[in-house]
Design a protein around this motif. Structure first.
Motif, mmCIF file in Angstrom:
data_model
loop_
_atom_site.group_PDB
_atom_site.id
_atom_site.type_symbol
_atom_site.label_atom_id
_atom_site.label_comp_id
_atom_site.label_asym_id
_atom_site.label_seq_id
_atom_site.Cartn_x
_atom_site.Cartn_y
_atom_site.Cartn_z
ATOM 1 N N GLU A 170 -3.708 5.088 -6.655
ATOM 2 C CA GLU A 170 -3.757 3.915 -6.416
ATOM 3 C C GLU A 170 -3.940 3.855 -5.082
ATOM 4 O O GLU A 170 -4.717 2.948 -4.583
ATOM 5 N N GLN A 171 -3.141 4.410 -3.530
ATOM 6 C CA GLN A 171 -3.534 4.169 -2.606
ATOM 7 C C GLN A 171 -5.516 5.284 -2.116
ATOM 8 O O GLN A 171 -6.309 4.158 -1.614
ATOM 9 N N ASN A 172 -5.699 5.880 -3.640
ATOM 10 C CA ASN A 172 -7.255 6.398 -2.599
ATOM 11 C C ASN A 172 -7.924 5.213 -3.624
ATOM 12 O O ASN A 172 -9.548 4.794 -2.580
ATOM 13 N N TYR A 207 0.705 -1.922 0.123
ATOM 14 C CA TYR A 207 0.129 0.100 0.081
ATOM 15 C C TYR A 207 1.258 1.521 -0.077
ATOM 16 O O TYR A 207 1.110 2.068 -0.618
ATOM 17 N N ARG A 208 1.722 1.415 0.774
ATOM 18 C CA ARG A 208 2.444 2.529 1.173
ATOM 19 C C ARG A 208 3.915 2.995 -0.256
ATOM 20 O O ARG A 208 4.628 3.684 -0.447
ATOM 21 N N ASP A 236 -4.259 7.587 7.897
ATOM 22 C CA ASP A 236 -3.592 5.895 6.907
ATOM 23 C C ASP A 236 -2.313 5.153 7.648
ATOM 24 O O ASP A 236 -2.647 3.824 7.544
ATOM 25 N N LYS A 237 -1.454 6.171 8.059
ATOM 26 C CA LYS A 237 -0.087 5.338 8.438
ATOM 27 C C LYS A 237 -0.046 4.795 9.551
ATOM 28 O O LYS A 237 0.795 4.427 10.271
ATOM 29 N N ASP A 247 -0.484 7.982 -5.176
ATOM 30 C CA ASP A 247 -2.081 8.156 -4.482
ATOM 31 C C ASP A 247 -3.056 7.898 -5.087
ATOM 32 O O ASP A 247 -3.874 7.502 -4.668
ATOM 33 N N LEU A 250 2.197 2.778 -3.582
ATOM 34 C CA LEU A 250 0.743 2.596 -4.326
ATOM 35 C C LEU A 250 1.257 4.185 -4.368
ATOM 36 O O LEU A 250 1.582 5.165 -3.488
ATOM 37 N N TYR A 310 -8.326 2.541 -0.703
ATOM 38 C CA TYR A 310 -9.431 2.985 0.630
ATOM 39 C C TYR A 310 -10.743 2.723 0.415
ATOM 40 O O TYR A 310 -10.821 2.163 1.313
ATOM 41 N N SER A 326 0.268 -2.044 4.861
ATOM 42 C CA SER A 326 1.800 -1.655 4.403
ATOM 43 C C SER A 326 2.718 -2.066 3.847
ATOM 44 O O SER A 326 2.366 -1.070 2.485
#
Length: 803
Positions: A67-69, A60-61, A256-257, A65, A63, A72, A419
């Motif tokens: 892709e993270q969205n 996840y970290r 989110d971290k 922004d 990716l 999420y 993560s």
């Protein structure tokens, strides 16, 4: 009927009874399950059952922004899909590094054949030990466990509904790029054992026939003792000291971290989330009641104010009223759901002093995220059983008013559990350290859709060292079941021959090395046709390449007739190699034909039969005494090269087929692969060497082999239609440092994020990203000065002038 029963009843099919000698409040009694069933389901209360499953992590970290969205958003949908009648739990646990397991996977048992090879194997072991020690410094491995818990209501209800819900969740996880696998009973026991014994070196073990020993399963899971003191905010678990916290204050905006901040270390830390999806109808009713209660308080206060001659309303009432009305409006949306959430954090240490130091560390991480953690004082036993993956919140209803809170989908989604992944394939090769986690990357290319790959990097980026170390590791880990063939256009690998026990085939004009283009196994049949038909097709392609023009229909017909005639004696004697034809045989048969077409074809072949390029005119004089072969084509020359490459690729294909029949995997490593696509025949509508290579690249997977292409000239690869197709279809790409001019094309081809691009443009030698299937892993295989100065394998593989 359960496989493992932990009750006082003694049914006939009961496997064992762990309460035959009950000691009041023993450590075994603290374990919060009653029965475990052979299908992996646990009974955790009188009518409550739990299904426990492992969830694959997501990078996840790493990716970008957008892709993270997306993750999420998918995670919110995943939670929204939870049935309101089940309790859902996520349990994240730091698992200390298992260096012995890593060492077993990375250092094979190998018997060097001579003193020189023994020195190289020793150096290889030193390199592997360096990466093992570096990995030990990294964060602990993280286990992500999901639990579904369901309470059976009445006779018509059935706990097997858990399996249905699990399959639905598994499907939703796959949409996020993750997956789930149900843990079987012994796997859950092993997980619990690892928590209850945080500092033991002993592996989990349950002997056979434990019932006859007078012991129970819980004896092998539980620690020697638990000590819970009513006045303390910690407890003892065997020799370890532990403390459980609950999240008491949630900030208005939580990053989110937060969870990864707590776990991104090597300490014994666990995080557990209990999530109950509140039915929307019940949620709206609850909120309306809350709004009514607050408005009633406001009206009462206004009435009291009138008597006192004031007009003040407490701020908290107005704030509560506005928040509840806002919550009501948000819940009116179809995408927004309400959840009851509890977050618990558990820590363990060897001493009370270490526990207090770890407490300070954890509280500091929470404070940085504007979160307040409080110890579950005087309730550590229930807190521990709530932390562990039983799927039940054991905290009392009185204390749960502080432990749990109500959150909307977007707020719960921020508590994302993903993560970064750990990549450990027991049969894999070492590809350096994961830049995101610090772990060694062990990948088994053969597990992917296809194993073909490319190693791409600008001059000086470390690609030669990377590929040679991969070659030696394959050599040591697969001495018999893999054949390694290196195609060497620049004598890059010839110096490795002695250390690899490799045979060198040197192809150049007037070379004594001969390859017979007519070599074949007449009994071999493929979907494309029989061996003779395929060989005829290849020789047509070779002659067409030598001619430099497309063959006419008459020329193809003549060649086909004469190739079959060349094999006449060979076929007549059932494939006896004494009668195997050669290019000279074909040349002579063409000369016997009273036809100008045959005469023209004979003239085309003359240079390759009676001239200086007669490497392919006679019988093969290579006795392959080794399963390590280096084909040196550095002095082949351009004239011989156009035909020679095709003959080499045909030779490689014959080896692949032969090895496949023997159950041996063929690994082809081609240095400077971009030079294989420069014969120009593609644009003359002739089957070029690149097209022939592309066919091998496409088909080799079915025969248990794979190709690795190495080049610094990625522009040439991208400019070649065949090479670009091969690159697009490869499942294993190593991108080391790249030239600035190539970055945009690379970004578009591999759909890389800015973070990924920064990994291949930092200028750091030996670093980059690995694209393996759908995985994109930032890595470093850079070595420290002490290794560079002293390691014999490094010195052998390095191409730096000053080394």
């Amino acid at each position: 009927m359960s496989l493992f029963s932990f009750s006082n009843d003694k049914p006939k099919r009961q496997f064992l009874n762990i309460k035959s000698t009950k000691i009041p409040k023993s450590s075994q009694d603290t374990l919060a399950f009653i029965e475990a069933y052979e299908n992996g389901i646990f009974r955790t209360a009188e009518n409550t059952y739990s299904l426990i499953f492992k969830i694959d992590n997501i990078d996840y970290r790493l990716l970008r922004d957008p892709e993270q969205n997306n993750i999420y958003r998918f995670y919110q949908q995943y939670l929204n899909a939870l049935p309101s009648e089940v309790c859902y739990q996520e349990f994240l646990m730091n698992i200390p590094k298992n260096s012995s397991k890593l060492r077993k996977a990375m250092i094979p048992e190998y018997s060097p054949k001579n003193k020189e090879e023994a020195e190289i194997f020793k150096s290889y072991t030193e390199l592997q030990e360096y990466f093992i020690k570096e990995s030990e410094k990294s964060s602990a491995e993280k286990k992500l466990i999901g639990v579904l818990s369901y309470t059976v209501e009445g006779k018509m209800d059935n706990a097997e509904v858990l399996l249905k819900y699990y399959i639905e969740l598994q499907r939703n996880l796959q949409e996020m790029g993750s997956n789930a696998r149900q843990l079987m009973t012994m796997e859950v026991f092993e997980l619990l054992y690892s928590y209850y014994h945080p500092f033991t070196a002993e592996n989990f073990f349950i002997p056979q026939k434990i019932a006859s020993r007078g012991s129970s399963l819980k004896d092998y899971i539980a620690p020697s003792s638990f000590v819970f003191m009513p006045t303390d905010d910690y407890y003892k678990m065997g020799s370890a000291y532990s403390r459980i916290f609950y999240l008491s204050v949630y900030p208005n905006e939580l990053a989110d971290k937060f969870i990864s901040d707590l776990l991104d270390n090597s300490y014994h830390i666990c995080v557990s989330k209990h999530i109950v999806h509140v039915d929307k109808g019940d949620a709206m009713t609850l909120i309306k009641k809350e709004i009514f209660d607050v408005e009633e308080k406001i009206q009462k206060r206004m009435k009291d104010n009138h008597k006192d001659g004031t007009n003040f309303i407490p701020f908290k009432y107005r704030e509560q009223s506005e928040e509840l009305k806002n919550l009501q409006n948000q819940l009116s949306s179809n995408d927004t759901q309400l959840f009851e959430v509890s977050v618990l954090v558990g820590i363990s240490a060897k001493t009370l002093e270490e526990l207090d130091s770890l407490t300070t560390f954890v509280l500091g991480k929470a404070k940085n995220n504007q979160v307040v953690l409080k110890p579950a004082s005087a309730n550590q036993e229930n807190a521990m059983n709530s932390l562990l993956p039983y799927g039940v919140n054991h905290l009392t209803s009185k204390s749960r008013s502080n432990v749990s809170t109500f959150l909307l989908s977007d707020a719960v989604g921020v508590l994302i559990p993903f993560s970064a992944r750990t990549y450990f394939a027991e049969n894999g090769l070492n590809y350096g350290l994961n830049d995101a986690t610090g772990d060694v990357i062990l990948l088994d290319r053969t597990e992917e859709m296809n194993s073909n790959g490319f190693i791409l990097g600008t001059s000086g980026s470390g690609k030669s060292l990377f590929s040679k170390l991969e070659t030696f590791e394959t050599h040591f880990k697969h001495p018999k079941d893999y054949e390694i063939i290196l195609v060497d256009p620049e004598k890059e690998y010839v110096p490795l021959a002695d250390k690899l026990n490799a045979q060198v085939l040197k192809l150049r004009p007037n070379s004594p090395t001969k390859l017979n283009v007519f070599d074949t196994n007449i009994n071999y049949i493929e979907s494309d046709g029989d061996a003779l038909t395929m060989k005829s097709e290849f020789i047509m392609t070779m002659v067409e390449t030598a001619k430099g023009q497309v063959l006419t229909a008459a020329e193809k017909s003549m060649l086909d007739k004469c190739v079959k005639a060349s094999y006449h004696e060979f076929m007549l004697h059932d494939g006896d190699e004494k009668y195997l034809p050669t290019l000279t045989t074909l040349y002579e048969i063409l000369g016997e034909q009273k036809d100008t077409t045959a005469t023209d074809l004979q003239k085309i072949l003359e240079l390759y039969v009676t001239g200086s390029f007669n490497n392919f005119a006679g019988h093969t004089n290579i006795e392959s005494t080794s399963n390590r072969i280096i084909i040196d084509i550095s002095d082949m020359g351009q004239q011989l090269r156009t035909v020679g490459l095709q003959v080499i690729f045909e030779y490689l294909w014959q080896r692949v087929r032969q090895n496949h029949q023997k159950g041996i995997r063929t690994v082809i490593i081609n240095d400077e692969i971009s030079s294989m696509f420069l014969d120009g025949n593609y644009y003359a509508n002739i089957d070029s060497s690149g097209q022939f290579y592309q066919k091998i690249f496409k088909r080799i997977r079915k025969y248990g082999g794979y190709v690795t292409g190495i080049t610094q000239n990625i522009s040439q690869v991208l400019d070649s239609p065949q090479a670009r197709t091969m690159l697009s279809n490869a499942s294993f790409i190593v991108l080391l440092q790249q030239a600035e001019d190539d970055l945009e094309r690379i970004k578009d081809l591999f759909k890389l994020s800015p973070t990924h691009l920064s990994c291949i443009s930092s200028g750091k030698v030996g670093t980059g990203i690995i694209i393996c299937g759908k995985k994109i892993i930032p890595f470093s295989k850079a070595l420290p000065p002490v290794i560079i100065k002293t390691n014999a394998l490094y010195k052998l593989c390095s191409t730096k002038f000053n080394e």
